[in-house]
Design a protein around this motif. Structure first.
Motif, PDB file in Angstrom:
ATOM      1  N   GLY A  96     -27.730  86.325  78.178  1.00  0.00           N
ATOM      2  CA  GLY A  96     -28.910  86.248  77.451  1.00  0.00           C
ATOM      3  C   GLY A  96     -28.812  84.874  76.470  1.00  0.00           C
ATOM      4  O   GLY A  96     -28.003  84.400  75.982  1.00  0.00           O
ATOM      5  N   THR A  97     -29.985  84.896  75.684  1.00  0.00           N
ATOM      6  CA  THR A  97     -30.098  83.679  74.711  1.00  0.00           C
ATOM      7  C   THR A  97     -28.966  83.586  73.466  1.00  0.00           C
ATOM      8  O   THR A  97     -28.717  82.693  73.267  1.00  0.00           O
ATOM      9  CB  THR A  97     -31.668  84.015  74.155  1.00  0.00           C
ATOM     10  N   VAL A  98     -28.652  84.979  73.141  1.00  0.00           N
ATOM     11  CA  VAL A  98     -27.877  84.913  72.141  1.00  0.00           C
ATOM     12  C   VAL A  98     -26.491  85.336  72.679  1.00  0.00           C
ATOM     13  O   VAL A  98     -25.238  84.654  72.311  1.00  0.00           O
ATOM     14  CB  VAL A  98     -28.168  85.939  71.166  1.00  0.00           C
ATOM     15  N   GLY A  99     -26.454  86.121  73.700  1.00  0.00           N
ATOM     16  CA  GLY A  99     -25.176  86.732  74.296  1.00  0.00           C
ATOM     17  C   GLY A  99     -24.312  85.772  74.825  1.00  0.00           C
ATOM     18  O   GLY A  99     -23.199  85.616  74.748  1.00  0.00           O
ATOM     19  N   ARG A 100     -25.049  84.645  75.401  1.00  0.00           N
ATOM     20  CA  ARG A 100     -24.004  83.617  75.984  1.00  0.00           C
ATOM     21  C   ARG A 100     -23.305  82.826  74.980  1.00  0.00           C
ATOM     22  O   ARG A 100     -22.230  82.375  75.081  1.00  0.00           O
ATOM     23  CB  ARG A 100     -24.793  82.739  76.749  1.00  0.00           C
ATOM     24  N   HIS A 101     -23.935  82.579  73.812  1.00  0.00           N
ATOM     25  CA  HIS A 101     -23.227  81.948  72.863  1.00  0.00           C
ATOM     26  C   HIS A 101     -22.168  82.621  71.995  1.00  0.00           C
ATOM     27  O   HIS A 101     -21.002  82.155  71.954  1.00  0.00           O
ATOM     28  CB  HIS A 101     -24.260  81.360  71.735  1.00  0.00           C
ATOM     29  N   VAL A 102     -22.519  84.205  71.815  1.00  0.00           N
ATOM     30  CA  VAL A 102     -21.410  84.735  71.300  1.00  0.00           C
ATOM     31  C   VAL A 102     -20.283  84.901  72.584  1.00  0.00           C
ATOM     32  O   VAL A 102     -18.991  84.943  71.828  1.00  0.00           O
ATOM     33  CB  VAL A 102     -22.027  86.410  71.304  1.00  0.00           C
ATOM     34  N   THR A 103     -20.478  84.983  73.671  1.00  0.00           N
ATOM     35  CA  THR A 103     -19.452  85.118  74.685  1.00  0.00           C
ATOM     36  C   THR A 103     -18.490  83.822  74.500  1.00  0.00           C
ATOM     37  O   THR A 103     -17.098  84.083  74.540  1.00  0.00           O
ATOM     38  CB  THR A 103     -19.998  85.247  76.256  1.00  0.00           C
ATOM     39  N   MET A 104     -19.239  82.645  74.558  1.00  0.00           N
ATOM     40  CA  MET A 104     -18.337  81.571  74.600  1.00  0.00           C
ATOM     41  C   MET A 104     -17.664  81.197  73.405  1.00  0.00           C
ATOM     42  O   MET A 104     -16.416  80.629  73.413  1.00  0.00           O
ATOM     43  CB  MET A 104     -19.347  80.128  74.959  1.00  0.00           C
ATOM     44  N   GLN A 105     -18.410  81.481  72.152  1.00  0.00           N
ATOM     45  CA  GLN A 105     -17.588  81.349  70.958  1.00  0.00           C
ATOM     46  C   GLN A 105     -16.621  82.293  70.607  1.00  0.00           C
ATOM     47  O   GLN A 105     -15.471  81.707  70.319  1.00  0.00           O
ATOM     48  CB  GLN A 105     -18.814  81.474  69.838  1.00  0.00           C
TER      49      GLN A 105
ATOM     50  N   THR B   7     -22.668  92.446  82.636  1.00  0.00           N
ATOM     51  CA  THR B   7     -23.933  91.843  83.402  1.00  0.00           C
ATOM     52  C   THR B   7     -24.252  92.607  84.358  1.00  0.00           C
ATOM     53  O   THR B   7     -23.500  93.509  84.845  1.00  0.00           O
ATOM     54  CB  THR B   7     -23.616  90.494  83.954  1.00  0.00           C
ATOM     55  N   ARG B   8     -25.408  92.326  84.808  1.00  0.00           N
ATOM     56  CA  ARG B   8     -26.182  93.248  85.940  1.00  0.00           C
ATOM     57  C   ARG B   8     -26.184  92.534  87.159  1.00  0.00           C
ATOM     58  O   ARG B   8     -26.324  93.347  88.139  1.00  0.00           O
ATOM     59  CB  ARG B   8     -27.478  93.719  85.474  1.00  0.00           C
ATOM     60  N   GLY B   9     -25.689  91.244  87.091  1.00  0.00           N
ATOM     61  CA  GLY B   9     -25.771  90.471  88.234  1.00  0.00           C
ATOM     62  C   GLY B   9     -24.631  89.465  88.109  1.00  0.00           C
ATOM     63  O   GLY B   9     -24.076  89.359  87.341  1.00  0.00           O
ATOM     64  N   PRO B  10     -24.795  88.566  89.189  1.00  0.00           N
ATOM     65  CA  PRO B  10     -23.597  87.390  88.953  1.00  0.00           C
ATOM     66  C   PRO B  10     -23.933  86.588  87.926  1.00  0.00           C
ATOM     67  O   PRO B  10     -25.048  86.217  87.219  1.00  0.00           O
ATOM     68  CB  PRO B  10     -24.108  86.539  90.219  1.00  0.00           C
ATOM     69  N   ALA B  11     -22.857  85.893  87.111  1.00  0.00           N
ATOM     70  CA  ALA B  11     -22.866  85.110  86.073  1.00  0.00           C
ATOM     71  C   ALA B  11     -21.903  84.229  85.911  1.00  0.00           C
ATOM     72  O   ALA B  11     -20.953  84.318  86.618  1.00  0.00           O
ATOM     73  CB  ALA B  11     -22.598  86.106  84.829  1.00  0.00           C
ATOM     74  N   ASP B  12     -22.230  82.967  85.549  1.00  0.00           N
ATOM     75  CA  ASP B  12     -21.543  81.750  85.498  1.00  0.00           C
ATOM     76  C   ASP B  12     -20.963  81.761  84.081  1.00  0.00           C
ATOM     77  O   ASP B  12     -21.500  81.082  83.131  1.00  0.00           O
ATOM     78  CB  ASP B  12     -22.154  80.321  85.818  1.00  0.00           C
ATOM     79  N   LEU B  13     -19.777  82.063  83.824  1.00  0.00           N
ATOM     80  CA  LEU B  13     -19.274  82.277  82.462  1.00  0.00           C
ATOM     81  C   LEU B  13     -17.862  81.968  82.641  1.00  0.00           C
ATOM     82  O   LEU B  13     -16.881  82.815  82.722  1.00  0.00           O
ATOM     83  CB  LEU B  13     -19.290  83.602  81.829  1.00  0.00           C
ATOM     84  N   PRO B  14     -17.317  80.900  82.844  1.00  0.00           N
ATOM     85  CA  PRO B  14     -16.104  80.246  83.109  1.00  0.00           C
ATOM     86  C   PRO B  14     -14.921  80.815  82.061  1.00  0.00           C
ATOM     87  O   PRO B  14     -15.217  80.676  80.859  1.00  0.00           O
ATOM     88  CB  PRO B  14     -16.088  78.784  82.975  1.00  0.00           C
ATOM     89  N   GLY B  15     -14.076  81.469  82.340  1.00  0.00           N
ATOM     90  CA  GLY B  15     -12.855  81.989  81.638  1.00  0.00           C
ATOM     91  C   GLY B  15     -12.822  83.031  81.163  1.00  0.00           C
ATOM     92  O   GLY B  15     -12.428  83.591  80.031  1.00  0.00           O
ATOM     93  N   VAL B  16     -14.210  83.843  81.482  1.00  0.00           N
ATOM     94  CA  VAL B  16     -14.230  85.123  80.862  1.00  0.00           C
ATOM     95  C   VAL B  16     -14.551  86.038  81.957  1.00  0.00           C
ATOM     96  O   VAL B  16     -14.858  85.898  83.000  1.00  0.00           O
ATOM     97  CB  VAL B  16     -15.879  85.112  80.191  1.00  0.00           C
ATOM     98  N   GLN B  17     -13.631  87.432  81.639  1.00  0.00           N
ATOM     99  CA  GLN B  17     -14.156  88.531  82.517  1.00  0.00           C
ATOM    100  C   GLN B  17     -15.344  88.905  82.684  1.00  0.00           C
ATOM    101  O   GLN B  17     -15.800  89.346  81.275  1.00  0.00           O
ATOM    102  CB  GLN B  17     -13.032  89.548  82.056  1.00  0.00           C
ATOM    103  N   THR B  18     -15.716  89.219  83.803  1.00  0.00           N
ATOM    104  CA  THR B  18     -17.314  89.777  83.581  1.00  0.00           C
ATOM    105  C   THR B  18     -17.106  90.886  84.512  1.00  0.00           C
ATOM    106  O   THR B  18     -16.382  91.375  85.297  1.00  0.00           O
ATOM    107  CB  THR B  18     -18.196  88.951  84.556  1.00  0.00           C
ATOM    108  N   VAL B  19     -17.938  92.198  84.020  1.00  0.00           N
ATOM    109  CA  VAL B  19     -18.077  93.322  84.718  1.00  0.00           C
ATOM    110  C   VAL B  19     -19.295  93.982  84.722  1.00  0.00           C
ATOM    111  O   VAL B  19     -20.256  93.245  84.028  1.00  0.00           O
ATOM    112  CB  VAL B  19     -17.008  94.400  83.653  1.00  0.00           C
TER     113      VAL B  19
END
Length: 292
Positions: A12-21, A33-45
């Motif tokens: 999301g708008t804020v969550g993506r920044h929180v994740t990367m920081q 996430t509820r679907g596919p996500a492009d978050l390099p280097g992060v474990q997605t569930v």
């Protein structure tokens, strides 16, 4: 050992920044996430906040949770908090300065959860101005009501910076952080800043609330949401918006001005032709840079 932190609404708008920081800070990030996500280097569930049993894998072994509750009611939040409390010791909740009824109830449930908690109450997101992008690209004009409605727009990255501190440091328990940008700007002034940054005149054209209401309803917005937005904007015409120094107090770095946010997102407001022109240096000159 690195902290393991669950981030909800991680794309999301804020969550993506929180994740990367958090990832940059060395935390072990688990992105819900509820679907596919492009978050390099992060474990997605995968999981759904409306189905608490789907979150069991997500919360297992985490120490803290960044919580976005994206529903119009706080119903079901108590079950999610109870599940989180089986593993985590800390929750940071993204509320809002409007403190709507569902947000107020969510804050109450969080306070009663037994978790160490902090609440973020941001004012209007700078990203909200992206709703004007299509009008600006097409005509160089924004037709909306309440041009004198004043807001202290906050950069979503600054909200995330405060969230990361509250998630990873001690001393934030029981705190409520009201977050703003460094300056109050009317909607008409926001449009002027966009034009200055993209180096193309953009003007504000006052529309009636009735016209705006018809347009929003035609886009499928719920009537109660439309009326709430227009009522809030009308109230904002009373004077300058409040400005806090909370971002700087918590992070030791000043909040970003709206002009900086626009410079980072200027491509959204430019036509393809204008973007190409601005990317090309004039003959015989050096590189062109935006003046911000």
């Amino acid at each position: 050992m690195a902290q393991r932190i669950l981030v909800t609404a991680a794309t999301g708008t804020v969550g993506r920044h929180v994740t990367m920081q958090l990832a940059e800070a060395g935390a072990e990030v688990r992105a819900l996430t509820r679907g596919p996500a492009d978050l390099p280097g992060v474990q997605t569930v995968h999981g759904d906040l409306s189905v608490p049993d789907s979150l069991r894998t997500a919360v297992e072994g985490v120490e803290a949770v960044f919580l976005v509750w994206p529903f119009a009611s706080a119903d079901g939040l108590d079950a999610v908090l109870a599940l989180a409390a089986e593993h985590a010791r800390r929750v940071v909740y993204l509320s809002s300065a409007a403190i709507r009824e569902n947000e107020r109830r969510a804050e109450q449930l969080i306070e009663q959860s037994g978790l160490e908690w902090a609440v973020l109450r941001p004012h209007a997101f700078a990203a909200n101005t992206l709703r004007w992008a299509e009008q600006i690209r097409a005509e160089g004009v924004v037709r909306e009501p309440y041009g004198q409605a004043a807001m202290s727009l906050v950069h979503e990255r600054d909200i995330a910076r405060v969230a990361v501190r509250a998630l990873t440091e001690d001393g934030h328990g029981g705190r409520v952080y009201e977050l703003t940008g460094p300056q109050s700007l009317t909607q008409a002034e926001q449009v002027r800043v966009i034009g200055e940054v993209i180096r193309s005149p953009v003007r504000w054209e006052e529309a009636s609330p009735e016209e705006a209401r018809r347009r929003m309803l035609a886009r499928g917005w719920p009537p109660e949401a439309v009326d709430g937005i227009l009522h809030a904007q009308a109230a904002m015409t009373a004077g300058p918006a409040p400005v806090t120094t909370t971002v700087e107090e918590v992070t030791a770095a000043a909040a970003s001005p709206f002009r900086s946010w626009v410079a980072e997102h200027s491509h959204a407001f430019r036509t393809a032709m204008r973007a190409a022109r601005d990317a090309s240096p004039p003959p015989g000159d050096g590189p062109v840079t935006n003046s911000v």
